[in-house]
Motif scaffolding. Structure first.
Motif, mmCIF file in Angstrom:
data_model
loop_
_atom_site.group_PDB
_atom_site.id
_atom_site.type_symbol
_atom_site.label_atom_id
_atom_site.label_comp_id
_atom_site.label_asym_id
_atom_site.label_seq_id
_atom_site.Cartn_x
_atom_site.Cartn_y
_atom_site.Cartn_z
ATOM 1 N N LEU A 1 4.405 14.350 -10.507
ATOM 2 C CA LEU A 1 4.787 14.575 -11.900
ATOM 3 C C LEU A 1 3.674 15.303 -12.641
ATOM 4 C CD1 LEU A 1 6.607 11.283 -12.993
ATOM 5 C CD2 LEU A 1 7.538 13.579 -12.907
ATOM 6 N N SER A 2 2.454 14.913 -12.366
ATOM 7 C CA SER A 2 1.311 15.568 -13.011
ATOM 8 C C SER A 2 1.251 17.048 -12.607
ATOM 9 C CB SER A 2 0.021 14.849 -12.623
ATOM 10 O OG SER A 2 -1.094 15.544 -13.102
ATOM 11 N N SER B 1 1.783 8.955 -5.451
ATOM 12 C CA SER B 1 2.239 10.277 -5.053
ATOM 13 C C SER B 1 3.225 10.814 -6.072
ATOM 14 C CB SER B 1 2.867 10.199 -3.666
ATOM 15 O OG SER B 1 3.417 11.422 -3.301
ATOM 16 N N ASN B 2 4.136 9.986 -6.541
ATOM 17 C CA ASN B 2 5.113 10.401 -7.554
ATOM 18 C C ASN B 2 4.398 10.766 -8.863
ATOM 19 O OD1 ASN B 2 7.351 10.168 -5.916
ATOM 20 N ND2 ASN B 2 7.819 8.067 -6.531
ATOM 21 N N SER C 1 0.840 -1.205 0.000
ATOM 22 C CA SER C 1 0.000 0.000 0.000
ATOM 23 C C SER C 1 0.861 1.235 0.000
ATOM 24 C CB SER C 1 -0.909 0.053 1.219
ATOM 25 O OG SER C 1 -1.885 -0.938 1.161
ATOM 26 N N LEU C 2 1.941 1.165 0.810
ATOM 27 C CA LEU C 2 2.843 2.307 0.856
ATOM 28 C C LEU C 2 3.546 2.475 -0.488
ATOM 29 C CD1 LEU C 2 4.586 2.194 4.342
ATOM 30 C CD2 LEU C 2 3.193 4.018 3.413
ATOM 31 N N ALA C 3 3.943 1.425 -1.090
ATOM 32 C CA ALA C 3 4.599 1.509 -2.386
ATOM 33 C C ALA C 3 3.631 2.057 -3.420
ATOM 34 C CB ALA C 3 5.119 0.134 -2.812
ATOM 35 N N ALA C 4 2.395 1.579 -3.357
ATOM 36 C CA ALA C 4 1.382 2.077 -4.292
ATOM 37 C C ALA C 4 1.140 3.557 -4.032
ATOM 38 C CB ALA C 4 0.082 1.297 -4.165
ATOM 39 N N LEU C 5 1.125 3.935 -2.748
ATOM 40 C CA LEU C 5 0.892 5.329 -2.387
ATOM 41 C C LEU C 5 2.057 6.179 -2.862
ATOM 42 C CD1 LEU C 5 -1.024 7.241 -0.900
ATOM 43 C CD2 LEU C 5 0.243 6.753 1.178
ATOM 44 N N VAL C 6 3.299 5.705 -2.705
ATOM 45 C CA VAL C 6 4.469 6.442 -3.164
ATOM 46 C C VAL C 6 4.422 6.570 -4.677
ATOM 47 C CG1 VAL C 6 6.995 6.287 -3.412
ATOM 48 C CG2 VAL C 6 5.939 5.891 -1.200
#
Length: 158
Positions: A25-26, A20-21, A12-17
């Motif tokens: 970028l957007s 978030s990235n 979940s944290l990886a997905a959130l990071v």
């Protein structure tokens, strides 16, 4: 179960990071696009400012030219008005002179008319006088004729 939970949390944290990235970028892309838009707007504003300054200078130049032309036309009009006023004054003086001349001519014509009336009445008187003189001359002629006839008779008797 803790490992599963921690794996899920890590996922979940990886997905959130990642999310978030991607969002970051957007946002950076959107900011970059806004910077480009702002730069284009600044360029357009600068161009419009330059055009406005050019148009202001042109308008001021045209206004100055029009003011000069208007001032010149006002001067010309003023000169024409002065000439018209002078012409009117001359016409007034001429009219007054003509009025005086007409008045004098009328007086002279009245004098001549009176003279002609006098001559007409004198003519009638003179005609009557000449008739009387002619009648008197005829009477004198007749008297002389009578006297001559008497003289001839007297001479013949002598």
């Amino acid at each position: 179960e803790v490992t599963t939970d921690s794996k899920t949390t890590n996922d979940s944290l990886a997905a959130l990071v990642t999310k978030s990235n991607e969002t970051w970028l957007s946002v950076e892309n959107t900011l970059e696009n806004h910077k480009v838009s702002v730069e284009e707007i600044k360029t357009l504003v600068d161009m419009n400012s330059n055009k406005i300054e050019e148009h202001e200078a042109t308008i001021l130049e045209k206004l100055e030219d029009n003011k000069m032309k208007t001032d010149e036309e006002i001067n010309i009009l003023g000169n024409q008005i002065n000439k018209i006023a002078e012409s009117m004054e001359n016409a007034k003086n001429t009219t007054e002179d003509n009025y005086t001349s007409i008045k004098n001519l009328t007086t002279e014509m009245t004098k001549h008319s009176d003279m002609f009336a006098t001559i007409d009445s004198d003519y009638d008187e003179m005609t009557d006088h000449i008739r009387k003189v002619v009648d008197n001359a005829d009477n004198v002629k007749k008297t002389i004729q009578v006297l001559e006839n008497q003289h001839i008779e007297t001479v013949e008797r002598m």
